[in-house]
Design an enzyme around this catalytic site. Structure first.
Site, PDB file in Angstrom:
ATOM      1  N   ASN A  13       0.956  -1.112   0.083  1.00  0.00           N
ATOM      2  CA  ASN A  13      -0.043   0.086   0.098  1.00  0.00           C
ATOM      3  C   ASN A  13       0.852   1.200   0.157  1.00  0.00           C
ATOM      4  O   ASN A  13       1.698   1.756   0.962  1.00  0.00           O
ATOM      5  CB  ASN A  13      -0.850   0.049   1.121  1.00  0.00           C
ATOM      6  CG  ASN A  13      -1.890   0.962   1.287  1.00  0.00           C
ATOM      7  OD1 ASN A  13      -2.575   1.240   2.497  1.00  0.00           O
ATOM      8  ND2 ASN A  13      -1.997   1.901   0.512  1.00  0.00           N
ATOM      9  N   ASN A  65      -6.753  10.255  -0.713  1.00  0.00           N
ATOM     10  CA  ASN A  65      -6.876   8.997  -1.526  1.00  0.00           C
ATOM     11  C   ASN A  65      -6.474   9.486  -2.843  1.00  0.00           C
ATOM     12  O   ASN A  65      -6.552  10.461  -3.411  1.00  0.00           O
ATOM     13  CB  ASN A  65      -8.123   8.393  -1.639  1.00  0.00           C
ATOM     14  CG  ASN A  65      -8.379   7.435  -0.238  1.00  0.00           C
ATOM     15  OD1 ASN A  65      -7.352   7.001   0.088  1.00  0.00           O
ATOM     16  ND2 ASN A  65      -9.460   7.186   0.091  1.00  0.00           N
ATOM     17  N   CYS A  74      -5.691   6.079   8.130  1.00  0.00           N
ATOM     18  CA  CYS A  74      -4.805   5.051   7.149  1.00  0.00           C
ATOM     19  C   CYS A  74      -3.849   4.225   7.938  1.00  0.00           C
ATOM     20  O   CYS A  74      -2.834   4.965   8.411  1.00  0.00           O
ATOM     21  CB  CYS A  74      -4.326   5.627   5.788  1.00  0.00           C
ATOM     22  SG  CYS A  74      -3.489   4.411   4.691  1.00  0.00           S
ATOM     23  N   GLY A  75      -3.834   3.165   8.422  1.00  0.00           N
ATOM     24  CA  GLY A  75      -3.117   2.505   9.378  1.00  0.00           C
ATOM     25  C   GLY A  75      -1.823   2.135   8.698  1.00  0.00           C
ATOM     26  O   GLY A  75      -0.642   2.400   9.446  1.00  0.00           O
ATOM     27  N   HIS A 151     -16.147   0.914   7.807  1.00  0.00           N
ATOM     28  CA  HIS A 151     -15.664  -0.288   7.247  1.00  0.00           C
ATOM     29  C   HIS A 151     -16.860  -1.360   7.152  1.00  0.00           C
ATOM     30  O   HIS A 151     -17.638  -1.120   8.038  1.00  0.00           O
ATOM     31  CB  HIS A 151     -14.486  -0.891   7.603  1.00  0.00           C
ATOM     32  CG  HIS A 151     -13.311  -0.417   7.525  1.00  0.00           C
ATOM     33  ND1 HIS A 151     -12.393  -1.115   6.831  1.00  0.00           N
ATOM     34  CD2 HIS A 151     -12.772   0.776   7.877  1.00  0.00           C
ATOM     35  CE1 HIS A 151     -11.122   0.055   6.636  1.00  0.00           C
ATOM     36  NE2 HIS A 151     -11.460   0.972   7.417  1.00  0.00           N
ATOM     37  N   GLU A 200     -10.651  -0.374  -1.259  1.00  0.00           N
ATOM     38  CA  GLU A 200     -10.700   0.805  -0.196  1.00  0.00           C
ATOM     39  C   GLU A 200     -11.426   1.932  -0.850  1.00  0.00           C
ATOM     40  O   GLU A 200     -11.303   2.339  -2.105  1.00  0.00           O
ATOM     41  CB  GLU A 200      -9.164   1.180  -0.145  1.00  0.00           C
ATOM     42  CG  GLU A 200      -8.843   2.233   0.913  1.00  0.00           C
ATOM     43  CD  GLU A 200      -7.335   2.058   1.244  1.00  0.00           C
ATOM     44  OE1 GLU A 200      -6.905   2.941   2.061  1.00  0.00           O
ATOM     45  OE2 GLU A 200      -6.525   1.118   0.677  1.00  0.00           O
ATOM     46  N   CYS A 209      -4.403  -2.845   3.586  1.00  0.00           N
ATOM     47  CA  CYS A 209      -5.543  -1.740   4.100  1.00  0.00           C
ATOM     48  C   CYS A 209      -5.119  -1.910   5.642  1.00  0.00           C
ATOM     49  O   CYS A 209      -5.717  -2.862   6.287  1.00  0.00           O
ATOM     50  CB  CYS A 209      -6.616  -1.600   3.582  1.00  0.00           C
ATOM     51  SG  CYS A 209      -7.749  -0.419   4.585  1.00  0.00           S
ATOM     52  N   GLY A 210      -4.456  -1.088   6.194  1.00  0.00           N
ATOM     53  CA  GLY A 210      -4.469  -1.372   7.713  1.00  0.00           C
ATOM     54  C   GLY A 210      -5.645  -0.971   8.664  1.00  0.00           C
ATOM     55  O   GLY A 210      -5.925  -1.815   9.550  1.00  0.00           O
ATOM     56  N   THR A 211      -6.538  -0.051   8.103  1.00  0.00           N
ATOM     57  CA  THR A 211      -7.649   0.096   8.811  1.00  0.00           C
ATOM     58  C   THR A 211      -8.691  -1.067   8.936  1.00  0.00           C
ATOM     59  O   THR A 211      -9.538  -1.256   9.425  1.00  0.00           O
ATOM     60  CB  THR A 211      -8.286   1.662   8.603  1.00  0.00           C
ATOM     61  OG1 THR A 211      -8.700   1.670   7.236  1.00  0.00           O
ATOM     62  CG2 THR A 211      -7.315   2.370   9.068  1.00  0.00           C
ATOM     63  N   GLY A 212      -8.367  -1.457   7.359  1.00  0.00           N
ATOM     64  CA  GLY A 212      -9.336  -2.541   7.003  1.00  0.00           C
ATOM     65  C   GLY A 212      -8.779  -3.835   7.902  1.00  0.00           C
ATOM     66  O   GLY A 212      -9.839  -4.793   8.290  1.00  0.00           O
TER      67      GLY A 212
END
Length: 274
Positions: A13, A65, A74-75, A151, A200, A209-212
């Site tokens: 990412n 984005n 965004c993690g 999410h 995303e 995707c960290g938050t995902g």
């Protein structure tokens, strides 16, 4: 004006990072961010990340984005910024304050406390967020969770059978999600392992995707499918997610641990994009 940048990635990412702590940059808007993110005519990235001074934390992080939309969190970008700045940090974001520290496995980020209330996601109207009474073709009954951004998490038996590139944008822009949504499709492998793919919001299919990963791990924990620490495997690599709901010290906070990498540095002509 020549503007220096650092190209970075977290599990594939990728980001263009601009550091405006010492020297302020000209105003960044969505059009400029999208132009820089373009992989054919710009530098190319999933997200443009700005590091700025903060009145409430060590630094402020802004995230755009690839479509130019500014997002809350965004993690993977947080880990990248943690690596670039170094040391233990507090980071101000639109999604709240995050704590970052070096770890033997890379960078550990305190992603805060997840939200499950329907209006905190947000959803268009009140409903059960543990099993939303909605569906799209092969996907239904998602878990909704906000981990700084919204999410929807779907659990399936065969991850490879889901055409996420086709169905992801349909779900992302469904009216039930008034601020759009990140679409996560996950397959639970064991009590300690999940495979995940993410469409995303504002960026499309992404390698990580960290938050995902955080949202999916917490959703699986809420449903009793996995333990309180789990490895989430994305196309770009693995993240370790812990949720300390039962710990007085952790107070329900999510911890995400994984690598971040500097790819290269460079500079661009501001006039070519402004």
């Amino acid at each position: 004006m020549r503007i220096p940048f650092t190209k970075m990635h977290g599990l594939g990412n990728d980001f263009v990072v601009l550091d405006a702590r010492a020297e302020p940059l000209p105003p960044i808007n969505g059009e400029i961010a999208a132009a820089l993110a373009d992989r054919h005519t710009g530098i190319g990235c999933d997200q443009l990340v700005l590091i700025e001074p903060s009145d409430m934390a060590d630094i402020r992080m802004r995230i755009f984005n690839s479509d130019g939309g500014e997002v809350e969190a965004c993690g993977n970008a947080t880990r990248a910024v943690g690596l670039l700045v170094g040391g233990e940090l507090t980071v101000e974001t639109l999604g709240g304050l995050l704590a970052v520290r070096p770890d033997a496995a890379g960078i550990a980020v305190d992603m805060g406390v997840p939200r499950f209330e329907w209006d905190a996601i947000p959803l268009a109207y009140a409903m059960d967020t543990l099993a939303m009474p909605v569906g799209w073709d092969m996907l239904d009954a998602p878990v909704a969770v906000n981990v700084g951004n919204p999410h929807a998490v779907f659990f399936v038996d065969d991850l490879a059978a889901i055409p996420l590139g086709e169905i992801g944008p349909v779900i992302e822009h469904d009216p039930v999600f008034p601020q759009a949504v990140n679409v996560n499709v996950a397959q639970v492998l064991s009590r300690g392992a999940i495979r995940l793919r993410v469409w995303e919001r504002g960026a499309g299919l992404t390698r990580a995707c960290g938050t995902g990963a955080c949202a999916t791990a917490v959703a699986a924990m809420r449903r009793g499918l996995v333990d309180r620490e789990v490895t989430v495997s994305l196309p770009g690599g693995d993240l370790v997610i812990g949720w300390g709901q039962d710990s007085a010290e952790a107070k329900g906070r999510i911890t995400m641990t994984g690598p971040a990498t500097i790819s290269y540095t460079g500079a661009f002509d501001w006039g070519a994009y402004a």
